[in-house]
Write a protein that holds these residues in place. Structure first.
Motif, PDB file in Angstrom:
ATOM      1  N   LEU A   1       0.855  -1.174   0.000  1.00 51.84           N
ATOM      2  CA  LEU A   1       0.000   0.000   0.000  1.00 51.84           C
ATOM      3  C   LEU A   1       0.897   1.231   0.000  1.00 51.84           C
ATOM      4  O   LEU A   1       1.680   1.430   0.914  1.00 51.84           O
ATOM      5  CB  LEU A   1      -0.820  -0.056   1.292  1.00 51.84           C
ATOM      6  CG  LEU A   1      -2.194   0.561   1.353  1.00 51.84           C
ATOM      7  CD1 LEU A   1      -3.037   0.161   0.167  1.00 51.84           C
ATOM      8  CD2 LEU A   1      -2.851   0.155   2.669  1.00 51.84           C
TER       9      LEU A   1
ATOM     10  N   ILE B   1      -1.115   7.818   0.016  1.00 56.73           N
ATOM     11  CA  ILE B   1      -2.110   8.412  -0.886  1.00 56.73           C
ATOM     12  C   ILE B   1      -1.543   9.635  -1.601  1.00 56.73           C
ATOM     13  O   ILE B   1      -1.898   9.914  -2.745  1.00 56.73           O
ATOM     14  CB  ILE B   1      -3.412   8.749  -0.131  1.00 56.73           C
ATOM     15  CG1 ILE B   1      -4.511   9.116  -1.117  1.00 56.73           C
ATOM     16  CG2 ILE B   1      -3.200   9.838   0.918  1.00 56.73           C
ATOM     17  CD1 ILE B   1      -5.886   9.123  -0.560  1.00 56.73           C
TER      18      ILE B   1
ATOM     19  N   GLN C   1      -2.944   7.965  -5.976  1.00 61.92           N
ATOM     20  CA  GLN C   1      -4.246   7.409  -5.603  1.00 61.92           C
ATOM     21  C   GLN C   1      -4.544   6.140  -6.391  1.00 61.92           C
ATOM     22  O   GLN C   1      -5.117   5.194  -5.869  1.00 61.92           O
ATOM     23  CB  GLN C   1      -5.348   8.445  -5.860  1.00 61.92           C
ATOM     24  CG  GLN C   1      -5.428   9.494  -4.783  1.00 61.92           C
ATOM     25  CD  GLN C   1      -6.333  10.646  -5.180  1.00 61.92           C
ATOM     26  OE1 GLN C   1      -5.941  11.522  -5.930  1.00 61.92           O
ATOM     27  NE2 GLN C   1      -7.544  10.642  -4.670  1.00 61.92           N
TER      28      GLN C   1
ATOM     29  N   ILE D   1      -3.188   2.844  -4.964  1.00 61.77           N
ATOM     30  CA  ILE D   1      -3.951   2.233  -3.867  1.00 61.77           C
ATOM     31  C   ILE D   1      -5.029   1.317  -4.430  1.00 61.77           C
ATOM     32  O   ILE D   1      -5.242   0.195  -3.956  1.00 61.77           O
ATOM     33  CB  ILE D   1      -4.580   3.346  -2.999  1.00 61.77           C
ATOM     34  CG1 ILE D   1      -3.475   4.090  -2.255  1.00 61.77           C
ATOM     35  CG2 ILE D   1      -5.613   2.778  -2.041  1.00 61.77           C
ATOM     36  CD1 ILE D   1      -3.960   5.312  -1.522  1.00 61.77           C
TER      37      ILE D   1
ATOM     38  N   VAL E   1      -5.792  -2.724  -3.837  1.00 58.79           N
ATOM     39  CA  VAL E   1      -7.108  -3.265  -3.437  1.00 58.79           C
ATOM     40  C   VAL E   1      -7.549  -4.336  -4.435  1.00 58.79           C
ATOM     41  O   VAL E   1      -8.058  -5.396  -4.055  1.00 58.79           O
ATOM     42  CB  VAL E   1      -8.166  -2.130  -3.364  1.00 58.79           C
ATOM     43  CG1 VAL E   1      -9.558  -2.702  -3.119  1.00 58.79           C
ATOM     44  CG2 VAL E   1      -7.806  -1.122  -2.272  1.00 58.79           C
TER      45      VAL E   1
ATOM     46  N   VAL F   1      -0.543   4.088   4.127  1.00 59.30           N
ATOM     47  CA  VAL F   1      -1.429   4.813   3.212  1.00 59.30           C
ATOM     48  C   VAL F   1      -1.513   6.296   3.584  1.00 59.30           C
ATOM     49  O   VAL F   1      -1.737   7.151   2.737  1.00 59.30           O
ATOM     50  CB  VAL F   1      -2.834   4.152   3.181  1.00 59.30           C
ATOM     51  CG1 VAL F   1      -3.699   4.609   4.338  1.00 59.30           C
ATOM     52  CG2 VAL F   1      -3.514   4.421   1.859  1.00 59.30           C
ATOM     53  N   SER F   2      -1.307   6.597   4.858  1.00 54.89           N
ATOM     54  CA  SER F   2      -1.434   7.992   5.297  1.00 54.89           C
ATOM     55  C   SER F   2      -0.083   8.629   5.574  1.00 54.89           C
ATOM     56  O   SER F   2      -0.011   9.737   6.108  1.00 54.89           O
ATOM     57  CB  SER F   2      -2.288   8.056   6.560  1.00 54.89           C
ATOM     58  OG  SER F   2      -1.677   7.320   7.595  1.00 54.89           O
TER      59      SER F   2
ATOM     60  N   LEU G   1      -7.757   8.404   7.179  1.00 54.75           N
ATOM     61  CA  LEU G   1      -7.325   7.647   6.003  1.00 54.75           C
ATOM     62  C   LEU G   1      -7.133   6.174   6.366  1.00 54.75           C
ATOM     63  O   LEU G   1      -7.564   5.276   5.637  1.00 54.75           O
ATOM     64  CB  LEU G   1      -6.014   8.232   5.458  1.00 54.75           C
ATOM     65  CG  LEU G   1      -6.113   9.654   4.891  1.00 54.75           C
ATOM     66  CD1 LEU G   1      -4.733  10.280   4.753  1.00 54.75           C
ATOM     67  CD2 LEU G   1      -6.819   9.644   3.538  1.00 54.75           C
ATOM     68  N   ASN G   2      -6.495   5.914   7.510  1.00 52.40           N
ATOM     69  CA  ASN G   2      -6.227   4.528   7.907  1.00 52.40           C
ATOM     70  C   ASN G   2      -7.526   3.738   8.092  1.00 52.40           C
ATOM     71  O   ASN G   2      -7.664   2.611   7.610  1.00 52.40           O
ATOM     72  CB  ASN G   2      -5.432   4.499   9.209  1.00 52.40           C
ATOM     73  CG  ASN G   2      -4.055   5.146   9.059  1.00 52.40           C
ATOM     74  OD1 ASN G   2      -3.594   5.355   7.944  1.00 52.40           O
ATOM     75  ND2 ASN G   2      -3.418   5.451  10.169  1.00 52.40           N
TER      76      ASN G   2
ATOM     77  N   MET H   1      -9.407   3.191   4.760  1.00 55.92           N
ATOM     78  CA  MET H   1      -8.685   2.191   3.957  1.00 55.92           C
ATOM     79  C   MET H   1      -8.928   0.798   4.495  1.00 55.92           C
ATOM     80  O   MET H   1      -9.104  -0.157   3.731  1.00 55.92           O
ATOM     81  CB  MET H   1      -7.188   2.521   4.001  1.00 55.92           C
ATOM     82  CG  MET H   1      -6.321   1.649   3.131  1.00 55.92           C
ATOM     83  SD  MET H   1      -6.407   2.091   1.371  1.00 55.92           S
ATOM     84  CE  MET H   1      -7.619   1.035   0.703  1.00 55.92           C
TER      85      MET H   1
ATOM     86  N   MET I   1     -10.126   8.198  -1.148  1.00 54.81           N
ATOM     87  CA  MET I   1      -9.515   6.872  -1.116  1.00 54.81           C
ATOM     88  C   MET I   1      -9.885   6.055  -2.343  1.00 54.81           C
ATOM     89  O   MET I   1      -9.104   5.263  -2.840  1.00 54.81           O
ATOM     90  CB  MET I   1     -10.027   6.165   0.149  1.00 54.81           C
ATOM     91  CG  MET I   1      -9.077   5.251   0.760  1.00 54.81           C
ATOM     92  SD  MET I   1      -7.539   6.078   0.998  1.00 54.81           S
ATOM     93  CE  MET I   1      -7.124   5.793   2.515  1.00 54.81           C
TER      94      MET I   1
END
Lengths: 292, 293
Positions: free
Chosen positions: A163, A166, A170, A173, A177, A199-200, A211-212, A215, A279
């Protein structure tokens, strides 16, 4: 989802000072507080451990096992430190982490077989981090083949799609996923794991938890098995424990593309909503994403 | 022949610069660069740079070109606007590197603005403290000239932007090659400053010195604004090409090569989405004008 607590890590000043002074108390306190918060494994990140790798890891594992019962995730790029730690773990440990690089295949992966450990295998290979989901899949399949060839059972393999922050990309990410979604089809039986807080990375500190958490919910919907997390984010632990169903359902609605009435939302719901939109790549990220 | 055309949801704000009755329009398009066949195109605006002190960072070839005027900024500005055909001028406040009081600098800018009919872009040093001290004074002194004033950074926008707003100037929001930070600064500015009076400067590089990074950032900003309708990025973009090109060794060693270097860099960034481009050599400006005209 299985949570691995990340708070004993070498970049923390408290941790690095305690490690070099062999002062167990602050580390044991971090471990017991994490266990109390409800995480399922404790990560011990000692970095590359260039000086006294084996001694450092065994000292730390002993110190932590003296105060908590939870299984450990041993986090070092140094195979000597890793092996020393694996040898004395009471519960089945997690190797954090191996990858598809030649060095990792030769020196880290064999340790999982030898010590009957679970192992994180990331999509990284000698060419770097693959960009899209398909090339991540190609890289991980190659490494999974190699690992099972060594005799590592598929259920001991925890795939890390990597990951990225961000603020770096973007789209990246969404590719990670996507790989999580693909895994049951392309590699039945393997598990999955991410370093959630990455991610943050780079985002304003006081806003990182939004964000965490979002996500985590998006990845859980995608089928993620486990995440390495900030054990002291109490909201995150509660969301994961199913204690905030209204938040999970709000994020799921954004994922489904439903049009939602933002004016009817509470300030907290609005923050989750806006975070889910950046996100999912619906809105270009900026560090002030909550303010528009 | 069948034609496959796209329509885009986003429109770049149209900005008028310069004095009442002599406004120059910048931006206003609702299509990608040079995609006039798909919507309303904007005319790229090409500016000639000058400095309010004898330039120390110009190579010999450029020094020679401006030898007759470079000691007098008003004469330099008149030459640019009247003889060299620039439709706007970009004044670099080189005087800020010396120990000159802000009111003196501002009075100099006003004399230049009064001497020419074309609009003026005014660039400070990019030093967050010095710019915050000088640019608000310039804004007040040049009221009515409708300047484009900058750079405004995330560290000093609260000092500079209110003065620009009060005295009727547009501003340049500058960020270091990062689309997310460009959006961030515009969101902050947008709380008190009209975004249709903002020009984005994501920083430029000369060909061979990281041009691809500048290109990619400008392109992504423009795509977000026009294709994805991101309201916070629907501003014209400025590329300070002259300043970047004439410090490269290729341009400094050989003026004709520098002219080509400047023209090639400028045209490339116009393709990426720049609406305003600054030049130091009138010949490269002419070449690009011929190319896009």
């Amino acid at each position: 989802m299985i949570l691995v607590g990340e708070n004993i890590q070498i970049l923390s000043k408290v941790v690095s000072a305690a490690l070099s002074a062999k002062d167990a108390a602050p580390l044991q306190e971090l471990a017991t507080r994490q266990a109390a918060s409800g995480v399922h494994l404790i990560d011990l990140n000692i970095g590359p451990a260039r000086k006294h790798p084996a001694e450092t890891m065994t000292w730390l594992v002993d110190a932590i096992q003296a105060v908590v019962e939870l299984p450990l995730s041993l986090d070092t790029t140094n195979p000597v430190a890793m092996e020393a730690g694996l040898a004395i773990c009471r519960c089945k440990p997690l190797i954090n982490s191996a990858s598809g690089t030649r060095d990792s295949k030769e020196r880290m992966l064999p340790l999982a077989k030898k010590h009957n450990a679970n192992v994180v295998i990331s999509v990284l290979n000698d060419g770097g981090i693959p960009s899209d989901a398909a090339s991540r899949a190609e890289s991980i399949m190659e490494t999974i083949d190699y690992a099972t060839g060594l005799g590592i059972p598929v259920e001991d393999i925890w795939v890390d799609p990597i990951l990225m922050p961000i603020g770096v990309g973007q789209q990246d990410i969404l590719e990670a996923v996507e790989l999580v979604k693909m895994l049951p089809d392309i590699a039945p039986g393997v598990k999955s794991i991410v370093g959630l807080s990455n991610v943050s990375n780079g985002a304003p500190r006081q806003l990182r938890h939004w964000l965490n958490q979002v996500m985590m919910v998006i990845l859980e919907e995608a089928g993620l098995y486990s995440a390495i997390v900030d054990s002291f984010d109490q909201d995150l632990i509660e969301v994961n424990a199913g204690k905030r169903p209204e938040i999970t359902s709000l994020i799921a609605q954004v994922m489904d593309g439903e049009s939602l009435d933002i004016s009817a939302m509470s300030p907290e719901e609005r923050s989750y909503y806006k975070t889910a939109r950046v996100m999912l790549g619906r809105e270009l990220y900026s560090p002030s994403w909550l303010e528009i | 022949m069948e034609r496959f055309l796209d329509r885009y949801p986003g429109t770049i704000a149209g900005l008028g610069l310069g004095k009442e009755g002599k406004l120059l329009a910048v931006g206003g398009q609702n299509a990608l660069p040079f995609h006039g066949f798909e919507g309303r195109a904007a005319k790229p605006r090409l500016a000639l740079e000058l400095s309010d002190r004898e330039p120390v960072d110009y190579p010999a070839g450029l020094q020679e070109l401006y030898a007759g005027v470079s000691s007098c900024p008003v004469a330099w500005a008149k030459q640019g606007a009247q003889e060299l055909g620039a439709e706007l001028l970009c004044l670099n406040l080189g005087s800020m590197e010396q120990d000159i009081p802000a009111p003196t600098i501002a009075a100099g800018v006003r004399r230049i603005a009064e001497a020419v009919d074309v609009p003026l872009i005014v660039f400070g040093l990019g030093d967050k403290e010095k710019d915050a001290a000088v640019l608000p004074v310039v804004a007040a002194e040049c009221r009515g000239h409708n300047l484009l004033l900058g750079p405004v950074l995330k560290e000093n926008y609260q000092q500079i932007a209110p003065a620009a707003l009060e005295h009727g100037h547009a501003i340049i929001a500058q960020i270091p090659m990062d689309i997310n930070l460009a959006k961030d600064l515009n969101i902050r500015l947008g709380k008190f400053f009209p975004l249709e009076r903002v020009v984005i400067d994501p920083l430029s590089c000369a060909a061979g010195y990281g041009l691809e990074y500048a290109y990619s950032t400008m392109e992504r900003i423009r795509l977000a604004a026009v294709v994805h309708d991101d309201k916070s990025l629907q501003c014209p973009i400025i590329a300070r090409v002259g300043k970047e090109v004439w410090k490269t060794k290729e341009a400094m060693q050989d003026t004709p090569r520098g002219v080509l270097w400047e023209a090639a860099t400028a045209f490339t960034l116009l393709l990426a989405g720049a609406d305003l481009v600054t030049f130091r050599h009138p010949e490269s400006l002419r070449q690009v004008k011929a190319l896009v005209g």
